[in-house]
Design an enzyme around this catalytic site. Sequence first.
Site, PDB file in Angstrom:
ATOM      1  N   LEU A  72       0.820  -1.214   0.000  1.00 50.93           N
ATOM      2  CA  LEU A  72       0.000   0.000   0.000  1.00 50.93           C
ATOM      3  C   LEU A  72       0.848   1.255   0.000  1.00 50.93           C
ATOM      4  O   LEU A  72       0.419   2.301  -0.437  1.00 50.93           O
ATOM      5  CB  LEU A  72      -0.897   0.035   1.245  1.00 50.93           C
ATOM      6  N   GLN A 131       9.272   5.874   5.909  1.00 51.85           N
ATOM      7  CA  GLN A 131      10.699   5.869   6.215  1.00 51.85           C
ATOM      8  C   GLN A 131      11.133   4.677   7.061  1.00 51.85           C
ATOM      9  O   GLN A 131      12.300   4.367   7.143  1.00 51.85           O
ATOM     10  CB  GLN A 131      11.073   7.168   6.898  1.00 51.85           C
ATOM     11  N   PHE A 132      10.141   4.016   7.709  1.00 52.65           N
ATOM     12  CA  PHE A 132      10.523   2.912   8.591  1.00 52.65           C
ATOM     13  C   PHE A 132      10.262   1.545   7.984  1.00 52.65           C
ATOM     14  O   PHE A 132      10.495   0.536   8.609  1.00 52.65           O
ATOM     15  CB  PHE A 132       9.763   3.022   9.913  1.00 52.65           C
ATOM     16  N   GLY A 133       9.717   1.515   6.786  1.00 54.21           N
ATOM     17  CA  GLY A 133       9.436   0.215   6.182  1.00 54.21           C
ATOM     18  C   GLY A 133       8.259   0.324   5.237  1.00 54.21           C
ATOM     19  O   GLY A 133       7.954   1.410   4.734  1.00 54.21           O
ATOM     20  N   ASP A 155       3.424  12.692  17.046  1.00 57.44           N
ATOM     21  CA  ASP A 155       3.648  12.889  15.607  1.00 57.44           C
ATOM     22  C   ASP A 155       2.304  13.024  14.889  1.00 57.44           C
ATOM     23  O   ASP A 155       2.047  12.354  13.888  1.00 57.44           O
ATOM     24  CB  ASP A 155       4.458  11.705  15.048  1.00 57.44           C
ATOM     25  N   ARG A 157      -0.376  12.938   7.526  1.00 56.15           N
ATOM     26  CA  ARG A 157       0.202  11.666   7.048  1.00 56.15           C
ATOM     27  C   ARG A 157      -0.080  10.529   8.027  1.00 56.15           C
ATOM     28  O   ARG A 157       0.003   9.354   7.660  1.00 56.15           O
ATOM     29  CB  ARG A 157       1.716  11.819   6.801  1.00 56.15           C
ATOM     30  N   ASN A 158      -0.384  10.867   9.270  1.00 59.77           N
ATOM     31  CA  ASN A 158      -0.660   9.843  10.284  1.00 59.77           C
ATOM     32  C   ASN A 158      -2.136   9.750  10.663  1.00 59.77           C
ATOM     33  O   ASN A 158      -2.488   9.292  11.750  1.00 59.77           O
ATOM     34  CB  ASN A 158       0.193  10.103  11.536  1.00 59.77           C
ATOM     35  N   ASP A 178      -0.527   5.564  14.230  1.00 59.44           N
ATOM     36  CA  ASP A 178       0.887   5.711  14.594  1.00 59.44           C
ATOM     37  C   ASP A 178       1.136   6.455  15.900  1.00 59.44           C
ATOM     38  O   ASP A 178       2.205   7.048  16.074  1.00 59.44           O
ATOM     39  CB  ASP A 178       1.671   6.394  13.460  1.00 59.44           C
TER      40      ASP A 178
END
Length: 510
Positions: free
Chosen positions: A245, A249-251, A359, A363-364, A377
Amino acid sequence: MGNICPRLWEYLKPCLPCFVREAGKPVAPEVTTENAESPCPPEAPRPRGCYFVALFDYQARTAEDLSFHAGDKLQVLDTSPEGWWFARHLETRAAGSGQRLEGYIPSNYVAEDRSLQAEPWFFGAIKRADAEKQLLYSGNQTGAFLIRESESEKGGFALSVLVEGVVKHYKIRRLDEGEFCLTRRRTFITLSEFVSHYTKISDGLCVKLGKPCLKVQVPAPFDLSYKTVDQWEIDRNSVQLLKRLGSGQFGEVWEGLWNNTTPVAVKTLKPGSMDPNDFLREAQIMKSLRHPKLIQLYAVCTLEDPIYIITELMRHGSLLEYLQNDAGSKIHLTQQVDMAAQVASGMAYLESQNYIHRDLAARNVLVGEHNIYKVADFGLARVFKVDNEDIYELKHEVKLPVKWTAPEAIRTKKFSIKSDVWSFGVLLYEIITYGKMPYSGMTGAQVIQKLSQNYRLPQPPNCPPQFYSIMLQCWSAEPRERPTFEALCCELEDYFETDSSYSDANNWVK
Ligand code: AMP
C-alpha cells in the site's frame, strides 16, 4: 469456560434456573446436544438479559467464533475474555445450515434483546449533524428514519426523517407520566409503539415512517479474535501479504489477510528501525487503547526481522494523500470540519488516557469507508530510531517533524498533550489547504526562528475566520493557553451550530 462478569450476571439472573451455581460462583451451563434446544421454555416469554440481538453481520474469522447476521438472536453464555463473549446462536436457519451454533462473538456487535439499543432504528447519542450525514447516505429512501438521544435535552429523544433528500428533525416529548409523544393528542408508552404508529400513518409527520436508516458504519472488533486479546504476538505465517500500500521511512505497509479470513494492514519495519524491547513496551499500551477514532493495533510479530505491526485496514489510505488527490473537487468545508472533529475525538480519548501522540499530522491520519477518519501511529515516534527525511530534522540527536512540533517540544525535547494540540493546529492547516506543506519554502531552522518571533502560518485563502481562529488557539505560545482536545472536539462538532437557528435546542419541525 470462564466465569461470568458481575455486570452480565446481573443481566443473567432472571434467566435462572437456566444457569447453575457452582462453588458459590455463577457459571454458565455446559451446553450439550441434550439441552442445546431450549434452556428456557420456548413458549415462555424470553427473560431480558441472557438474549442478545446482532446489530451487524459478522463473519467468523477462526474455528472458534460464530458467524451471524444483523437481527439474529444470540444467547450469551460467558463474557471472558473482555470484548469477546461466548454465545449460542438461536436462529433455526443457522442450525439447518451446518454452521457452528456456539462460539465467540465481538461484544460490540450485539445489544440486549428487546432493549432500545437493539432496535434497528435507534442510533443512541449521535449528533443531529451525524444523523443527517447517515440519513443522506445513498441507499436510504424517503421515509428512512432514526431515533437518537437529544443533544439539547438530557433524557430526551429526537426523530430524524429523510424526505425528498432533506432531513427533518422532530423533538419527541416526554410527558410527566413518562409517555412519549409529538403532540399530547397521541401518546405512547414506549418508543416502539411510537414507531409502530407512525409507520402506519403519517398523522402530522411530514411523511409516514419507512425503513430504519441503514447502519453502514460497522464498528471494527478490537481484536483479531478472542485468542489474540491476550496472545497478540502471533505466528507470521498466519498473515499473507497481498498488496503493497505504501512505504514510509521505517518500512513498508501492506494490505494483508490474517488466518485466510480477515483483511488487515501490516507494517513491516526495516531491521534496526527500533529496539524490539522498546517497541513491545509501547505496543503493550497501544494495544490497550480502544476508541472508534484510533487505528486499532491487533497483533505483532516481533520474534524475527522484519517486525510486523498488524492493525486495522483503512481502505482510502492516508489523509494527506486523500486531501491532495481531491484538492477541493469533492471535499468541502462540511467534510473538512468533520475530519477535524473526528481526529479531535480520537485525540480527546488519548488525552483522557494521558497518552501523547508525538507525531500528529495528516500523514498519520487514515481514511476509511463512509468518511471515517482515524488517528494512526500514536506512540511510535517515541520508539523509532528516526532516519533522514525532509520533515524530520536532527536536533541534539532527536529528529523531529519540525513543522508540526510545538516550539517548546523542539527546545526541551519534552512532549505533552499540549504539544499534540499545536500539531493538531498544523493538521487543520493541512486539512483546509488540501494537504499543502506548511511553511512551504522555509527550512525547519527558519520556521523555528520565525515562530520564536511570534510568526504564525497565515490564514489560507479559502479558510473561514472561524476555522483559522481554532488554528490560532492551538498555536498559543503558552502551552497552558491551548485548548484541550475535548474542547476542540466540542467546538468542531458544533461548528455549524453556533447559529442558534440551527441547533437542536431551537430548530425543530413543529
Ligand atoms: P506509513 O509508513 O505509516 O507512513 O504508511 C505508508 C502508507 O501506507 C500511508 O501513506 C498509507 O497510504 C498506507 N497505510 C498505512 N497504514 C495503513 C492502514 N492501516 N490501512 C491502509 N493503508 C495504510
